[in-house]
Design an enzyme around this catalytic site. Structure first.
Site, PDB file in Angstrom:
ATOM      1  N   ALA A   1      -6.503 111.066   0.318  1.00 14.98           N
ATOM      2  CA  ALA A   1      -6.757 110.833   1.738  1.00 14.98           C
ATOM      3  C   ALA A   1      -6.562 109.354   2.017  1.00 14.98           C
ATOM      4  O   ALA A   1      -6.630 108.537   1.112  1.00 14.98           O
ATOM      5  CB  ALA A   1      -8.177 111.262   2.092  1.00 14.98           C
TER       6      ALA A   1
ATOM      7  N   ASN B 258      -6.648 105.464   7.557  1.00 14.09           N
ATOM      8  CA  ASN B 258      -6.075 104.876   8.766  1.00 14.09           C
ATOM      9  C   ASN B 258      -7.160 104.726   9.823  1.00 14.09           C
ATOM     10  O   ASN B 258      -7.992 105.619  10.001  1.00 14.09           O
ATOM     11  CB  ASN B 258      -4.959 105.772   9.310  1.00 14.09           C
TER      12      ASN B 258
ATOM     13  N   HIS C  13     -16.184 108.394   2.106  1.00 10.34           N
ATOM     14  CA  HIS C  13     -15.433 107.282   1.502  1.00 10.34           C
ATOM     15  C   HIS C  13     -14.443 106.699   2.518  1.00 10.34           C
ATOM     16  O   HIS C  13     -14.422 105.496   2.767  1.00 10.34           O
ATOM     17  CB  HIS C  13     -14.717 107.802   0.246  1.00 10.34           C
ATOM     18  N   GLU C  14     -13.636 107.573   3.100  1.00  8.35           N
ATOM     19  CA  GLU C  14     -12.640 107.083   4.069  1.00  8.35           C
ATOM     20  C   GLU C  14     -13.333 106.462   5.271  1.00  8.35           C
ATOM     21  O   GLU C  14     -12.876 105.460   5.831  1.00  8.35           O
ATOM     22  CB  GLU C  14     -11.708 108.212   4.516  1.00  8.35           C
TER      23      GLU C  14
ATOM     24  N   HIS D   6     -14.453 102.948   4.763  1.00  9.98           N
ATOM     25  CA  HIS D   6     -13.324 102.008   4.879  1.00  9.98           C
ATOM     26  C   HIS D   6     -13.122 101.504   6.311  1.00  9.98           C
ATOM     27  O   HIS D   6     -12.491 100.477   6.519  1.00  9.98           O
ATOM     28  CB  HIS D   6     -12.024 102.677   4.448  1.00  9.98           C
TER      29      HIS D   6
HETATM   30 ZN    ZN Z   1     -10.421 104.394  -0.636  1.00  8.04          ZN
END
Ligand code: ZN
Length: 825
Positions: free
Chosen positions: A271, A274, A304-305, A308
């Site tokens: 994954a 963005n 997790h994403e 970010h």
């Molecule tokens: Zn990552």
């Protein structure tokens, strides 16, 4: 990732070049017009990138990145000579203080997955396109200054076929019909973003959208998977909303835009974070109802994403040498959020029993490296994506939280996000914020934990913790807990906690106070706060191996089991001893967070780590435990899957037959198991293919072929993987590889193991880009081999002519295999 031909002919940007360019330029904005109409029936993505930027030394020159066919370029209205374009770079001379660069380009390679992938769904022939630019693939889609520290707002307009939906970093402001066909999607300015976190996806997506609090949450998938997305949507949206609330509060600032989309796309490994529009491999839309462990894994990736968005997108590393920090942080934050804000409250135990073990394993072998590494150019950045980056890195951050205290850590994070929002940083900036918040000097700590490879060993001897570090270096400081447990009742029964002691080690000997007398087990590193190999006294070890299942909480049980596994890896315990410990735990294990990782470990021990002659017996022992666990409703699905991999008796197969009648996934597993035992059933495969609506069902059928102990069957599968590149990456490929490499088929597989070493040297044709190539190499790494294979693999791993990712996978894989071969004897 610079795998050929992904960036064929395009030069990898060096750190020095990036520093020079960053010192010279300030990018004001990108206006990017993308034309995706050519992708409806053809393969070309066209783009015109208008870059407004300032130059701090008028008259100086630099270059812009564009690894596509450059059709026209003007700088401040002046035509640039396209004859000077080379290696993916357009030279820019005589810059003004204020500049406008316009580059029109066309990317013809949209099939290899380097940056852009066009996929035709095999089940309905519909076309979907995704982009994914980390580390430096944005330059393959359009001209840009493709480095993380030249951030700027991006404004996209996208032309696409009228049947397509376009998703990008924000909500579209307008969607207009075009007179010459298609629709024009206009998106507002993004905040200042690095080039690698912008995105444009298109296709006839199925869309679900819900308003949750201040957010508009979107989920997208291809039409052929809509039933699975609809089945899972409520759970996905719950976790998304919980995560946005948790991180927004803990990080001291809410995610600053209303739109947060997640797009599930075909043929992507993993994954990608963005901004506001995460792309996911749609193999996580499981074709049979997901188990608890699968849902937990999805929650972990989701969080997790999402982490970010703050750590990576809002505040971005200056250069790829701190990429580990992005990944380590997001991995730590996802488990932290799962435990605190979702139903997955045992996620630290799940992490320890699964992923953290991978970190330990790499760290004890030749592929070990400091968490913080040297990254002279972008090509090198991706070779460092391994379990040291993610798992050891996040474990060390967990240790940092224990070392400074969670309140100080959170306060430091808030200051860091406040101070550096929309900017770029280095590790030192983060550590400075945490040092200030905690009042602790972290310089020595940082050097010890991030700049040195290897794992310390902690031993409890009497009333002292003895610490040693690899290479006779000074051991790191460890903040840890020691739990004291006493048996209640018979052997194998419960263990009652009778005391806990906090220890902060310093140097090689640290006295321990407050340990109670007469405990049967001292569990060193209870609660798993630090990253270290731990050993206790003989009595404790015996208690642990016999009665780990009696420990009162899941993290402690996972610690006991993972210590046994560490001893197996190092040749200190036999496979049989470890399997006995594991099966003992599994007989009474009821935490869904660890049942699946423990089952997976037990299967690995029985199937891969046992001598060939012992495999059937060990699998039969596991099958008995799995069959019993299948009676517990909460654990039925994972227990049956394990049973399908280990079934030996007619009773087992009868149980599976009944359960598989309405579970296609299980039915495929059973067919593969039977095929591995030499009972391939072509008619059953055909009828299951007809019944299963999964667009990847043909891969499951191929998996049944792959399991057969026949050379012609192996050859058929090999060709699909390595020549036709017909297997979607992510779990379909991984599942196929699991079927292919059956350690009991050692003699048959040996030549194929050597073939693997031939193939990896020309891995460039793989589909799916950076993530997919890594997934191909790791998935297909043999699980059985001989000494000749190991020495060839080690040789290739040392060969500087080989791709860095290939070298890293071979180094890690050959070390793991050598340990397996030793255990098999
Ligand atoms: Zn990552």
């Amino acid at each position: 990732m610079a795998l050929e031909p992904a960036t064929s002919g395009a030069r990898s940007l060096t750190r020095e070049e990036a520093e020079t360019r960053e010192a010279l330029l300030e990018v004001v904005r990108y206006d990017i017009a993308v034309d995706m109409r050519g992708l409806f029936e053809g393969e070309v993505l066209e783009a015109t990138s208008t870059i407004t930027f300032r130059c701090r030394q008028p008259g100086a020159g630099t270059f812009v990145d564009c690894a596509a066919e450059v059709r026209r370029a003007t700088l401040n209205g002046r035509e640039l000579d396209l004859g000077t374009v080379s290696e993916g770079r357009i030279p820019l001379g005589d810059l003004a203080a204020e500049n406008v660069l316009v580059v029109s380009s066309a990317q013809h390679d949209t099939a290899s997955g380097a940056g852009i992938l066009r996929t035709v769904d095999p089940s309905d022939q519909l076309v979907y396109v995704w982009t994914s630019f980390e580390a430096d693939d944005a330059r393959r889609a359009w001209a840009c200054f493709d480095q993380p520290d030249l951030k700027a707002p991006h404004a996209f307009t996208v032309l696409a076929h009228e049947s397509w939906t376009v998703t990008s970093n924000g909500a579209p402001t307008t969607v207009e019909e075009q007179e010459d066909g298609g629709r024009r999607w206009t998106f507002p300015d993004t905040p200042p973003l690095s080039t690698y976190v912008v995105v444009v996806n298109a296709g006839p997506f199925h869309e679900l959208r819900e308003e949750r609090g201040d957010y508009s949450l979107g989920l997208y998938c291809r039409q052929s998977l809509r039933q699975y997305l609809e089945r899972d949507a409520a759970g996905l949206l719950d976790i998304t909303a919980a995560g946005l609330a948790f991180f927004g509060e803990r990080f001291g600032q809410p995610f600053p835009q209303a739109r947060y989309d997640q797009v599930f796309v075909p043929n992507m490994g993993g994954a990608m974070e963005n901004w506001g529009c995460v792309t996911w491999s749609d193999s996580v839309l499981f074709r049979s109802p997901p188990t608890y462990g699968q849902r937990e894994r999805v929650a972990s990736v989701l969080l997790h994403e999402m982490a970010h968005m703050w750590f990576g997108d809002l505040v971005t590393m200056r250069w790829w040498d701190d990429l580990w920090l992005n990944e380590a942080f997001a991995s730590w934050a996802s488990t932290w959020a799962a435990v605190n804000a979702t139903e997955f409250t045992d996620s630290w135990a799940t992490f320890l029993a699964g992923l953290k073990l991978l970190g330990y394993q790499i760290d004890m072998g030749p592929a070990s490296h400091p968490i913080r590494g040297d990254v002279p150019d972008v090509a090198q950045a991706m070779a460092n994506f391994d379990a040291i980056t993610y798992e050891k890195g996040s474990s060390v951050l967990k240790q940092l939280v224990a070392y400074v205290g969670e309140d100080a850590f959170v306060e430091g994070l808030r200051a860091y996000f406040r101070e550096h929002a929309w900017g770029n940083t280095r590790l030192t900036d983060l550590m400075a914020s945490i040092a200030k918040a905690s009042g602790r000097d972290l310089d020595g700590w940082t050097e010890a934990w991030f700049d040195r490879a290897g794992t310390d060993t902690l031993v409890l001897r009497g009333r002292e913790v003895l610490a040693t570090a690899p290479g006779n270096e000074e051991p790191r400081p460890h903040q840890l807990e020691i739990g004291a447990y006493r048996r209640t009742g018979a052997e194998g029964g419960r263990l009652q906690k009778v005391g806990t002691t906090q220890v902060e080690t310093s140097g090689s000997r640290t006295p321990v106070e407050g340990l109670p007398e007469g405990a049967d087990l001292f569990l060193l590193n209870d609660q798993d706060l630090t990253f270290a190999a731990v050993r206790t006294d003989e009595k404790s070890l015996d208690t642990m191996l016999e009665s780990a299942g009696g420990l009162p909480d899941a993290v402690s049980r996972a610690l006991a089991v993972s210590t046994a596994w560490d001893m197996l890896l190092k040749g200190e315990l036999s496979t049989d001893e470890v399997l006995t410990c594991l099966l003992g735990v599994l007989r009474s294990e009821r935490s869904p967070g660890v049942v699946e990782p423990f089952l997976a470990m037990a299967l690995k021990a029985a199937d891969q780590w046992s001598p060939a002659v012992a495999v059937p017996t060990q699998l039969a022992r596991l099958a008995e435990v799995a069959a019993a666990l299948a009676e517990v409703p909460d654990h039925r699905a994972p227990a049956l899957r394990t049973l399908a991999a280990s079934a030996t008796t007619t009773e087992h197969f009868a149980l599976l037959q009944a359960a598989g009648a309405d579970d296609n996934d299980l039915a495929w597993r059973v067919l593969a198991r039977r095929a591995a035992l030499g009972e391939y059933d072509a008619t059953a495969v055909e009828s299951l293919l007809e019944r299963d609506p999964d667009p990847d069902a043909r891969v499951r059928a191929l998996g049944v072929t792959a399991a057969r102990p026949e050379d012609s069957a192996k050859a058929e599968v090999w060709s699909e993987v390595w020549e036709k590149h017909s297997i979607p990456s992510g779990s379909p490929l991984f599942g196929l590889a699991q079927c292919f490499w059956r350690p009991v088929q050692h003699d048959l597989l040996l030549p194929w193991a050597h073939r693997y070493l031939d193939e990896v040297q020309g891995v460039g044709g793989a589909t799916g880009g950076m993530l997919a190539v890594g997934s191909l190499l790791r998935s297909m790494m043999p699980t059985t081999a001989d000494e000749a294979f190991l020495s060839r693999a080690r040789e290739l791993a040392q060969d500087p002519e080989q791709n860095p990712t290939v070298r890293s996978v071979l180094l890690t894989g050959s070390d793991a295999l050598s340990r397996v071969l030793r255990a098999r004897g």
